[in-house]
Structures are given as structure tokens and as C-alpha cells.
Write an enzyme that holds these catalytic residues in place. Sequence first.
Site, mmCIF file in Angstrom:
data_model
loop_
_atom_site.group_PDB
_atom_site.id
_atom_site.type_symbol
_atom_site.label_atom_id
_atom_site.label_comp_id
_atom_site.label_asym_id
_atom_site.label_seq_id
_atom_site.Cartn_x
_atom_site.Cartn_y
_atom_site.Cartn_z
ATOM 1 N N CYS A 61 45.380 37.722 43.149
ATOM 2 C CA CYS A 61 46.536 37.058 42.547
ATOM 3 C C CYS A 61 47.156 37.921 41.451
ATOM 4 O O CYS A 61 47.860 38.874 41.736
ATOM 5 C CB CYS A 61 46.161 35.666 42.053
ATOM 6 S SG CYS A 61 47.606 34.611 41.749
ATOM 7 N N HIS A 161 43.528 33.153 46.552
ATOM 8 C CA HIS A 161 42.271 33.098 45.800
ATOM 9 C C HIS A 161 41.078 32.872 46.729
ATOM 10 O O HIS A 161 40.592 31.751 46.858
ATOM 11 C CB HIS A 161 42.337 31.987 44.739
ATOM 12 C CG HIS A 161 43.191 32.335 43.581
ATOM 13 N ND1 HIS A 161 42.683 32.892 42.435
ATOM 14 C CD2 HIS A 161 44.531 32.231 43.395
ATOM 15 C CE1 HIS A 161 43.670 33.098 41.579
ATOM 16 N NE2 HIS A 161 44.800 32.707 42.137
ATOM 17 N N GLU A 163 38.076 33.523 46.223
ATOM 18 C CA GLU A 163 36.898 33.066 45.478
ATOM 19 C C GLU A 163 36.796 31.541 45.452
ATOM 20 O O GLU A 163 35.726 30.998 45.173
ATOM 21 C CB GLU A 163 36.907 33.640 44.048
ATOM 22 C CG GLU A 163 37.828 32.944 43.075
ATOM 23 C CD GLU A 163 39.282 33.392 43.133
ATOM 24 O OE1 GLU A 163 40.042 32.996 42.232
ATOM 25 O OE2 GLU A 163 39.666 34.116 44.077
#
Length: 184
Positions: A61, A161, A163
Site C-alpha cells: 500500500c 493488504h 497481510e
Amino acid sequence: MKNYLTLVDKIVLTGGADVSPYLYGEEPNAKLGTTDPIRDRFELATIKAALEANKPILGVCRGLQLLNVYFGGRLYQDLSQTSSQIKHLQSPTPQEIPTHHISVEQESALGFLPENYMVNSFHHQVIKDLGQGLTAIAHGNDGLVEAIENKEKHVLAVQWHPECTWETEHFDKKIFEIFANGTI
């Protein structure tokens, strides 16, 4: 900075505050969010030192946005400056749920992803002009850049994202696996 880099093998640049438009020669737009000039300077120095030491970099990002600026690119400070009709700020949808499609270049570091892949999305800044030496390797259906790479310098960055989705989206987990295992 070089002392820090002796402690690590690779660098991950994470999400966070907006990248300052002063870094690419623009005045702040009315819709610019919070910026962090100290973080900007530190991470730009980290990028420079990592590239000089030939250490791989993964951007997520804001990390993608800052890498683009480091390589001389510019950003749209807010999605309202584009013609996009895709909701890139997916709130209130939970962060682990993918919300829009991207098209992935199959001859890239992300070639293991399906050509048409769904990602989550939490950003309002996007690439306007691609930095020198970077290749756009994924785009949203609105044409906006969703991933970049520089194979020679071992740089990979994604706008979404992974994660947040690695436990449910095995392809997103693989992004971290290939980065950790040195195939970027």
C-alpha cells in the site's frame, strides 16, 4: 542507516499515512490525509540503502506509493482526481474480505496469481505517473496500478493488504513466502 541494514536480509515497507506530495513537487490537495514527513525521510533513506546493498524490498500500500515516488513517479493525492468508480476504501467491509478485481501480468513476479484476482483495498492515493525502472504488473478494472516491480533491483510492491488476507487467501500468503524464500 547502513548499520540497520546489516541486521536484516530484506525490507518490508508497510501501509500507513499518506505520502507527502512535496516529495514529487506538488502542493497538498484538499483531500490529502495525514502525512508523516519524518517517516517519509526515514523510509526513503531505507529504500536508498537497501537498493545500494542489493537487499530485496516488498512494499504494501503506502510502501508501493513511496517506492513509486522514490523512483521519480507521482501520485494522485486522492482517488477523486481519477475517473475510477471502484470503491478502493472498502470500509465497513472487514479487511480480510477481498472486494475488487485486478488483472495480473502473468510474466511477472506475481505470475502465480490468477490473471483475474480479487483483493482488499484501503487506499485513496494511487500512482499517477510510474517511476523510472518500474513496471506495472497488475491493474484494477478501472485501469489504476495495483502492483509494481523492478526485477533487476528485487523490488515488488502491491497496493492491497495481503497481510490481512493471508490466512484465508492462499495466494496472498504466497506473496510473503516467495519474498521470504528469495525468489523476488
